[in-house]
Structures are given as structure tokens and as C-alpha cells.
Design an enzyme around this catalytic site. Structure first.
Site, PDB file in Angstrom:
ATOM      1  N   CYS A 134       0.862  -1.199   0.000  1.00  0.00           N
ATOM      2  CA  CYS A 134       0.000   0.000   0.000  1.00  0.00           C
ATOM      3  C   CYS A 134       0.895   1.246   0.000  1.00  0.00           C
ATOM      4  O   CYS A 134       1.666   1.428  -0.925  1.00  0.00           O
ATOM      5  CB  CYS A 134      -0.958  -0.026   1.186  1.00  0.00           C
ATOM      6  SG  CYS A 134      -2.085  -1.434   1.187  1.00  0.00           S
ATOM      7  N   ASP A 189      -8.250  -0.738  -8.672  1.00  0.00           N
ATOM      8  CA  ASP A 189      -7.837  -0.070  -7.439  1.00  0.00           C
ATOM      9  C   ASP A 189      -8.051   1.433  -7.592  1.00  0.00           C
ATOM     10  O   ASP A 189      -7.354   2.085  -8.377  1.00  0.00           O
ATOM     11  CB  ASP A 189      -6.358  -0.375  -7.177  1.00  0.00           C
ATOM     12  CG  ASP A 189      -5.859   0.163  -5.850  1.00  0.00           C
ATOM     13  OD1 ASP A 189      -6.571   0.970  -5.223  1.00  0.00           O
ATOM     14  OD2 ASP A 189      -4.752  -0.224  -5.444  1.00  0.00           O
ATOM     15  N   HIS A 221      -7.244  -3.708  -3.405  1.00  0.00           N
ATOM     16  CA  HIS A 221      -6.215  -2.968  -2.674  1.00  0.00           C
ATOM     17  C   HIS A 221      -6.046  -3.574  -1.275  1.00  0.00           C
ATOM     18  O   HIS A 221      -7.017  -3.705  -0.533  1.00  0.00           O
ATOM     19  CB  HIS A 221      -6.626  -1.505  -2.565  1.00  0.00           C
ATOM     20  CG  HIS A 221      -5.598  -0.638  -1.911  1.00  0.00           C
ATOM     21  ND1 HIS A 221      -4.503  -0.146  -2.582  1.00  0.00           N
ATOM     22  CD2 HIS A 221      -5.490  -0.196  -0.635  1.00  0.00           C
ATOM     23  CE1 HIS A 221      -3.773   0.574  -1.750  1.00  0.00           C
ATOM     24  NE2 HIS A 221      -4.342   0.557  -0.566  1.00  0.00           N
TER      25      HIS A 221
END
Length: 251
Positions: A134, A189, A221
Site C-alpha cells: 500500500c 484499485d 487494494h
């Protein structure tokens, strides 16, 4: 299976002291170093388990709390299973913490983490590898560009905002990257739409960076994080295969 030892360590930085987790094979021999960058939820049991898995494969792995300016981990109290849709206040608390970590402060911190690894008797001589998740994918790319002499390879998984129109977008360091890069993108995403994926790919290619970018279809995600609602087991195992292949080519 290699036995693993995990310990808490403190890393001096220009702005304070970052708490961190260190995992390494239990024989105490120096091994190639890996700097693992957290997702937004931070240093917690799941990330320690990920570090342990890498250590089992023969690496010395450092996982710093990149939010250390806001306190020791966990900076925000987290449930054992994280579902942001059910607990929106988690992101409400984390958002300003994330936004406070600028490219400049992240680069300074990266220097401290890399120096610590270089000085550790548990880390083999030479450059290290990075992996990030991330927001950690952004940190991995920035570190590869701001400390190219210390980074041999870098991977990023389900990263967000990697190639925006902003003047400080991470992809703009591509011309300084000498490491081999791998990105495993989440499918559909919102934090990394197709135009950013295309811009990242084009920029890396133009800069002559050795790289591979793949979209993991059906994976959302956060797909590597087993303690969250975004976890996708098949995609997570695919990530391990890609990451370990990169590390084998590197060291």
C-alpha cells in the site's frame, strides 16, 4: 525450515527514534538485508509474520514503524481483524498521520534505516532489497530513487498514488533508480487507476529501469494483508512467489 529469531529494535533517525521489528535466521549468520515498508495500518503482528516468512527464506528483515513521530506502534489502536468499511474511524485517525510523512522526511528516514542495516552484524555486506505494501510501495520506490547506491531491488504491492500529476509523485524518481523493480498492482484499485499504471510503466521504461509490472486480477487494494477484509489468498501467494524470485535474482 530455517528457525527464525525476531526482536524489537530502536533505530536513531534525524528526527527521533523509530521503533522496529527485526527478523533473521536463528543461526546468527549475516544474511542479505530486506527493508519491509508497512501499509497504512502499521507495524503489527501480521507484518511481523510477513518478516518472519522472509527470514525463513534466508534474509534479515527490518520492519520500521514509519509513523514513529506520532508514537510507538501501534500508533492507532487496531482490532485483530481490520475491516475499514465497518470501522471508518480507523482511516479517519490514520489519514492525517499518513499525510504528515512527506517525501523529504521519508527519504531522511530511509537513510537511517539503510545505515542501521549496513552496520548490523546480522546483515551481509552490500546493498539491500525493499518490499512495500500500500503506502509502503510508494516508500519503496522513493527509497530506490533517493538511495540508489544502497538498493539492489525493490518491490511494491497494491501501491497507491504511484504516478500522479503532483510535482512530488513517486514515479518522478525513476531516472535515479538503478535497482530492479517489481510491482504487483491490485485490480480495479481506486488509488491506482489505469492511467497511473500506464504512466508508471512508461516512465520506468523511458528511464531504462529494469522492471516488471503486473495487475493481479480479482485482487483488491490490500490483498496481501491477511488480517484485513481485503485479503486475497491466491493473490497473496502469487506475491510471495514474485517477491522471492526477485530476491533470488538480487542476492
Amino acid at each position: 525450515m530455517t528457525s527464525v529469531q525476531g526482536t524489537a529494535v530502536d533505530i536513531p533517525t534525524e528526527d527521533g527514534v523509530a521503533d522496529a521489528y527485526l527478523a533473521h535466521p536463528g543461526d546468527g549468520s549475516p544474511r542479505p538485508g530486506v527493508l519491509l515498508y508497512q501499509d497504512a495500518f502499521g507495524l503489527r503482528p501480521h507484518l511481523r509474520a510477513m518478516a518472519d516468512r522472509l527470514a525463513e527464506a534466508g534474509y534479515t528483515v527490518l520492519v520500521p514503524n514509519v509513523f514513529y513521530r506520532h508514537g510507538r506502534a501501534p500508533v492507532v489502536e487496531l482490532p485483530e481483524f481490520i475491516d475499514p468499511s465497518a470501522r471508518p474511524e480507523i482511516f479517519e485517525r490514520l489519514r492525517p498521520v499518513m499525510q504528515s510523512l512527506t517525501n523529504e522526511s521519508a527519504a531522511r528516514d530511509a537513510g537511517a534505516y539503510l545505515r542501521w542495516l549496513a552496520e548490523s552484524p546480522l546483515v551481509a555486506d552490500g546493498p539491500v532489497a525493499l518490499t512495500g505494501y500500500c503506502m509502503g510501495a510508494r516508500l519503496a520506490l522513493l527509497t530506490a530513487g533517493t538511495h540508489p547506491d544502497r538498493v539492489a531491488a525493490a518491490a511494491g504491492f497494491h501501491g497507491g498514488r504511484l504516478a500522479t500529476d503532483a510535482p512530488d509523485s513517486p514515479h518522478l524518481v525513476a531516472d535515479r533508480v538503478t535497482a530492479e523493480l517489481y510491482f504487483g498492482h491490485a485490480d480495479d484499485d481506486p488509488s491506482l487507476p489505469p492511467e497511473q499504471i500506464e504512466r508508471l510503466e512508461a516512465t520506468l521504461t523511458s528511464a531504462g529501469v529494469r522492471h516488471r509490472c503486473e495487475v493481479y486480477e480479482g485482487a483488491h487494494h490490500g490483498f496481501t494483508q491477511a488480517d484485513t477484509a481485503a485479503y486475497h489468498q491466491e493473490a497473496a501467494e502469487r506475491h510471495w512467489t514474485a517477491l522471492l524470485d526477485l530476491l533470488k535474482r538480487t542476492f
